[in-house]
Write a protein that holds these residues in place. Structure first.
Motif, PDB file in Angstrom:
ATOM      1  N   ASP A 161      37.679  37.284  47.210  1.00 20.89           N
ATOM      2  CA  ASP A 161      36.809  38.509  47.517  1.00 20.89           C
ATOM      3  C   ASP A 161      38.324  39.785  48.288  1.00 20.89           C
ATOM      4  O   ASP A 161      36.904  40.885  47.911  1.00 20.89           O
ATOM      5  CB  ASP A 161      35.576  38.401  48.637  1.00 20.89           C
ATOM      6  CG  ASP A 161      35.175  36.755  48.582  1.00 20.89           C
ATOM      7  OD1 ASP A 161      34.539  36.230  47.137  1.00 20.89           O
ATOM      8  OD2 ASP A 161      34.327  36.127  49.246  1.00 20.89           O
ATOM      9  N   SER A 162      38.607  39.733  48.241  1.00 21.58           N
ATOM     10  CA  SER A 162      39.358  41.254  49.088  1.00 21.58           C
ATOM     11  C   SER A 162      40.023  40.979  47.649  1.00 21.58           C
ATOM     12  O   SER A 162      39.789  42.983  47.572  1.00 21.58           O
ATOM     13  CB  SER A 162      40.377  40.400  49.878  1.00 21.58           C
ATOM     14  OG  SER A 162      41.639  40.185  48.824  1.00 21.58           O
ATOM     15  N   SER A 163      40.353  40.712  46.978  1.00 19.23           N
ATOM     16  CA  SER A 163      41.106  40.799  45.231  1.00 19.23           C
ATOM     17  C   SER A 163      39.897  42.241  44.756  1.00 19.23           C
ATOM     18  O   SER A 163      40.046  43.132  43.712  1.00 19.23           O
ATOM     19  CB  SER A 163      41.277  40.232  44.874  1.00 19.23           C
ATOM     20  OG  SER A 163      40.436  39.798  44.013  1.00 19.23           O
ATOM     21  N   VAL A 165      38.024  44.441  45.989  1.00 18.54           N
ATOM     22  CA  VAL A 165      37.504  45.830  46.423  1.00 18.54           C
ATOM     23  C   VAL A 165      38.086  46.210  45.953  1.00 18.54           C
ATOM     24  O   VAL A 165      37.812  48.015  45.920  1.00 18.54           O
ATOM     25  CB  VAL A 165      37.475  45.121  48.034  1.00 18.54           C
ATOM     26  CG1 VAL A 165      36.963  47.117  48.525  1.00 18.54           C
ATOM     27  CG2 VAL A 165      36.429  44.731  48.161  1.00 18.54           C
ATOM     28  N   PRO A 166      39.289  46.759  46.267  1.00 18.47           N
ATOM     29  CA  PRO A 166      40.456  45.529  46.727  1.00 18.47           C
ATOM     30  C   PRO A 166      40.042  46.577  48.264  1.00 18.47           C
ATOM     31  O   PRO A 166      40.618  47.531  48.747  1.00 18.47           O
ATOM     32  CB  PRO A 166      41.654  45.307  46.479  1.00 18.47           C
ATOM     33  CG  PRO A 166      42.016  46.654  45.187  1.00 18.47           C
ATOM     34  CD  PRO A 166      40.547  47.535  45.169  1.00 18.47           C
ATOM     35  N   ARG A 167      40.657  45.081  49.699  1.00 16.87           N
ATOM     36  CA  ARG A 167      41.288  45.497  49.999  1.00 16.87           C
ATOM     37  C   ARG A 167      41.902  44.099  51.033  1.00 16.87           C
ATOM     38  O   ARG A 167      41.996  43.203  51.005  1.00 16.87           O
ATOM     39  CB  ARG A 167      39.292  44.800  50.980  1.00 16.87           C
ATOM     40  CG  ARG A 167      39.196  44.460  52.667  1.00 16.87           C
ATOM     41  CD  ARG A 167      37.988  44.288  53.782  1.00 16.87           C
ATOM     42  NE  ARG A 167      37.737  43.253  52.404  1.00 16.87           N
ATOM     43  CZ  ARG A 167      37.307  42.165  52.840  1.00 16.87           C
ATOM     44  NH1 ARG A 167      38.198  41.061  53.353  1.00 16.87           N
ATOM     45  NH2 ARG A 167      36.152  41.292  51.108  1.00 16.87           N
ATOM     46  N   PRO A 168      43.060  45.296  52.204  1.00 15.66           N
ATOM     47  CA  PRO A 168      44.024  44.428  52.207  1.00 15.66           C
ATOM     48  C   PRO A 168      43.642  43.116  53.580  1.00 15.66           C
ATOM     49  O   PRO A 168      42.677  43.120  54.212  1.00 15.66           O
ATOM     50  CB  PRO A 168      44.738  45.492  52.859  1.00 15.66           C
ATOM     51  CG  PRO A 168      44.305  46.519  53.262  1.00 15.66           C
ATOM     52  CD  PRO A 168      42.545  46.318  52.743  1.00 15.66           C
ATOM     53  N   VAL A 169      44.389  41.942  52.720  1.00 12.97           N
ATOM     54  CA  VAL A 169      44.616  41.268  53.975  1.00 12.97           C
ATOM     55  C   VAL A 169      45.211  40.691  55.186  1.00 12.97           C
ATOM     56  O   VAL A 169      46.604  40.679  54.909  1.00 12.97           O
ATOM     57  CB  VAL A 169      43.987  39.869  53.174  1.00 12.97           C
ATOM     58  CG1 VAL A 169      43.936  37.965  54.291  1.00 12.97           C
ATOM     59  CG2 VAL A 169      42.836  40.193  52.036  1.00 12.97           C
ATOM     60  N   ALA A 464      50.747  46.106  51.913  1.00 15.32           N
ATOM     61  CA  ALA A 464      49.986  47.011  52.126  1.00 15.32           C
ATOM     62  C   ALA A 464      50.258  47.798  51.855  1.00 15.32           C
ATOM     63  O   ALA A 464      50.864  48.033  53.184  1.00 15.32           O
ATOM     64  CB  ALA A 464      48.254  46.602  52.667  1.00 15.32           C
ATOM     65  N   ASN A 496      50.376  42.778  56.335  1.00 14.71           N
ATOM     66  CA  ASN A 496      49.303  43.229  55.133  1.00 14.71           C
ATOM     67  C   ASN A 496      48.975  43.310  54.275  1.00 14.71           C
ATOM     68  O   ASN A 496      49.777  43.790  54.071  1.00 14.71           O
ATOM     69  CB  ASN A 496      48.572  44.644  56.305  1.00 14.71           C
ATOM     70  CG  ASN A 496      48.009  44.287  57.631  1.00 14.71           C
ATOM     71  OD1 ASN A 496      46.917  43.738  57.642  1.00 14.71           O
ATOM     72  ND2 ASN A 496      48.720  45.027  58.307  1.00 14.71           N
ATOM     73  N   VAL A 498      47.715  42.892  49.634  1.00 12.05           N
ATOM     74  CA  VAL A 498      46.765  43.238  49.196  1.00 12.05           C
ATOM     75  C   VAL A 498      46.947  42.320  48.446  1.00 12.05           C
ATOM     76  O   VAL A 498      47.994  42.286  47.313  1.00 12.05           O
ATOM     77  CB  VAL A 498      46.891  44.773  48.374  1.00 12.05           C
ATOM     78  CG1 VAL A 498      45.405  44.702  47.725  1.00 12.05           C
ATOM     79  CG2 VAL A 498      46.751  45.710  49.103  1.00 12.05           C
TER      80      VAL A 498
END
Ligand code: HEM
Length: 516
Positions: A161-163, A165-169, A464, A496, A498
């Motif tokens: 899911d994060s990939s 957007v991409p959004r840092p985890v 990230a 963090n 990506v």
């Protein structure tokens, strides 16, 4: 007249207490059996030295720095010695005459419920170890593996899911939630679902606070007194009540099912709960036992940190995983996973550099062994009443065993030189060793290996933007190292990262398949 008498009594009291402390300090510094050992001056006469650094969560770093200054054996408290050698590791932790120090008793909960961790008495411990051992046998592990893999599947979906957007985890958060969900299933077959639902996430902070409290008590026993304890209890009351309610709910849910309905710790020990036998265990003790299954989350966060900062190791590990397996669902315990030697080396190197338990595990001679001959540690005869230990962080950064200790070099675990290999293994203490060594070591390797291999199968990842800002904690001068705060286990942040999905392989997430 009254005023003069009060003044005289006060003066006398001050004089007597002054003389008393002078005598005590004089004794500790000049006459005490440990007087000739080097070490920080303050530590010679008070536990406040270790206590202060434990409260600031950087005792592992202070101990490492002190070893650089005072050598491989030092006095780190009025009656405490710390060693920094592989020989000492053997002499202390693999010695049957030795037990956990009495300071572990200070970590027993206020309601008197002890656990395998703080059972100092050797018979009590042996009985607990037999019971807990039932939940971590090879067979129990094989039965539990599909449940672990389901939870790893949830973890991978959140990365997917994060990939998009991409959004840092934040890998600390993700790995801790995964770790706790696994512990919930392993202990009581209970779905905490912290990966997808915030409801029970507060338990993670509760465990960290509990560890911090326990660690502080062990370093500074003075803190465990009625007044401070009552104060702490009062301050943490709302959180504690939430924690206890969650625990009660987990236990009640499990009790509503048949004994062996789940492959969990409860099922393994159900026949011993509240019996009269020697291995009897209270139901309320089970969660105390299970929270020690948690440090794998730190190992994983740290592993992701090192892989994201070391492109060569990252590439090599990708090559290994992507050539040995043919499919993500193929990644499970067995000969193929065992053949991933570079993966194992990366995990070992991570545990060396950022050991989830990084402090000094205090030990002393068992009461019943006193007077049965001297106890020698790396050539030093240990005086009666002394607590000793090896500091894991310091030993793991000792250049005698690990040249360039601040470099992430998995290759040091794969050398063809047998002597070198023996040397590095002899100084590896991530799981401690001997009768009180980690009971869940195979489980920890399985969990870490599955998570790392499956993540690399489905994704590529990188640091990230902005995450490389140096987070200096307590004077740590090595930004290339994943920084831990020592709370017996560890507190930490990040890294963090990506994630980018490897297209063909990630179709399973789009299709909602569960064979991950
Ligand atoms: C990378 C992950 C882990 C690390 C680094 C680790 C490390 C350790 C260490 C250093 C100790 C000794 C503590 C002491 O002497 O006070 C210990 C004890 C213990 N660990 Fe682990 N552990 C890990 C994961 C696990 C897991 C997954 C389980 C269970 C499934 C587990 C179960 C236990 C138990 C039951 C003890 C107490 C053993 C005893 O006193 O007999 N650990 N662990």
């Amino acid at each position: 007249m009254v005023k003069e008498t009060v003044l005289a009594v006060t003066k006398a009291a001050l004089l007597i207490s002054g003389l008393y402390y002078l005598f005590v300090f004089g004794y500790l510094i000049l006459l005490h059996p440990l007087r000739d050992y080097p070490g920080p001056f303050v530590a010679k006469f008070t536990d406040w030295y270790g206590g202060f650094h434990a409260l600031s969560m950087r005792l592992h770093l202070t101990t490492y720095r002190d070893h650089q200054k005072y050598g491989k054996v030092m006095r780190h408290g009025p009656d405490r010695l710390i060693f920094n050698s592989a020989q000492a590791l053997q002499d202390i932790y693999s010695n049957e005459r030795v037990t956990k120090s009495h300071v572990y008793l200070l970590t027993i909960q206020a309601n008197g419920v002890d656990s395998i961790f703080n059972a100092v008495d050797r018979r009590r411990h042996a009985s607990k170890r037999r019971l807990i051992g039932r939940a971590v046998t090879d067979r129990a592990m094989r039965q539990f593996e599909p449940i672990m893999i389901d939870q790893i599947g949830v973890f991978l979906r959140t990365l997917y899911d994060s990939s998009l957007v991409p959004r840092p985890v934040d890998m600390t958060q993700s790995c801790k939630r995964l770790g706790l969900d696994i512990v919930g299933h392993l202990a009581f077959g209970f779905a905490l679902n912290t990966q997808t639902d915030p409801k029970y996430r507060f338990i993670i902070d509760g465990i960290t606070m509990g560890n911090y409290r326990a660690n502080s008590f062990m370093q500074l026993p003075f803190l465990r007194n009625r007044v401070l304890d009552a104060l702490l209890h009062l301050l943490s009351r709302p959180r504690r009540l939430g924690y206890l309610r969650a625990l009660e709910h987990m236990i009640n849910s499990r009790l509503s099912l048949e004994k062996h309905a789940k492959d969990d710790l409860y099922s393994c020990v159900a026949d011993y709960i509240n019996t009269d036998g020697p291995d009897s265990i209270k139901l309320s003790e089970l969660w105390s036992e299970a929270v020690f299954f948690f440090p794998a989350a730190t190992a994983l966060s740290a592993l992701f940190f090192y892989l994201s900062r070391n492109p060569r190791a990252y590439r090599k590990l990708c090559d290994e995983v992507r050539s040995i397996f043919t499919d993500g669902a193929d990644i499970k315990g067995g000969p193929k996973l065992a053949a991933c030697r570079y993966l194992r080396a990366c995990i070992d190197e991570t545990l060396r550099m950022s050991s989830p338990v990084s402090g000094t595990l205090w030990r002393e001679i068992a009461k019943e062994e006193e007077g049965k001959g001297p106890w020698t540690v790396d050539g030093h005869i240990i005086p009666h009443g002394t607590q000793v230990g090896v500091n894991i962080y310091s030993l793991h950064h000792n250049e005698d065993y690990f040249p360039n200790p601040f470099s992430f070099r998995p290759e040091r675990w794969l050398t063809d030189n047998d002597d070198e290999l023996r040397k590095v293994h002899s100084a590896f203490a991530g799981f401690s060793t001997g009768a009180r060594g980690c009971a869940g070591k195979p489980m920890a390797y399985l969990e870490s290996s599955l998570v790392a291999a499956k993540t690399l199968w489905y994704f590529d990842f990188e640091t990230a933007p902005g995450d490389d800002i140096i987070r200096k904690i307590g004077g740590q001068t090595h930004p290339e190292e994943f920084q831990l705060r020592d709370v017996f286990s560890a507190a930490h942040d990040g890294p963090n990262l990506v994630f980018k999905s490897r297209d063909d392989h990630c179709k399973i997430f789009e299709l909602g398949g569960d064979q991950i």
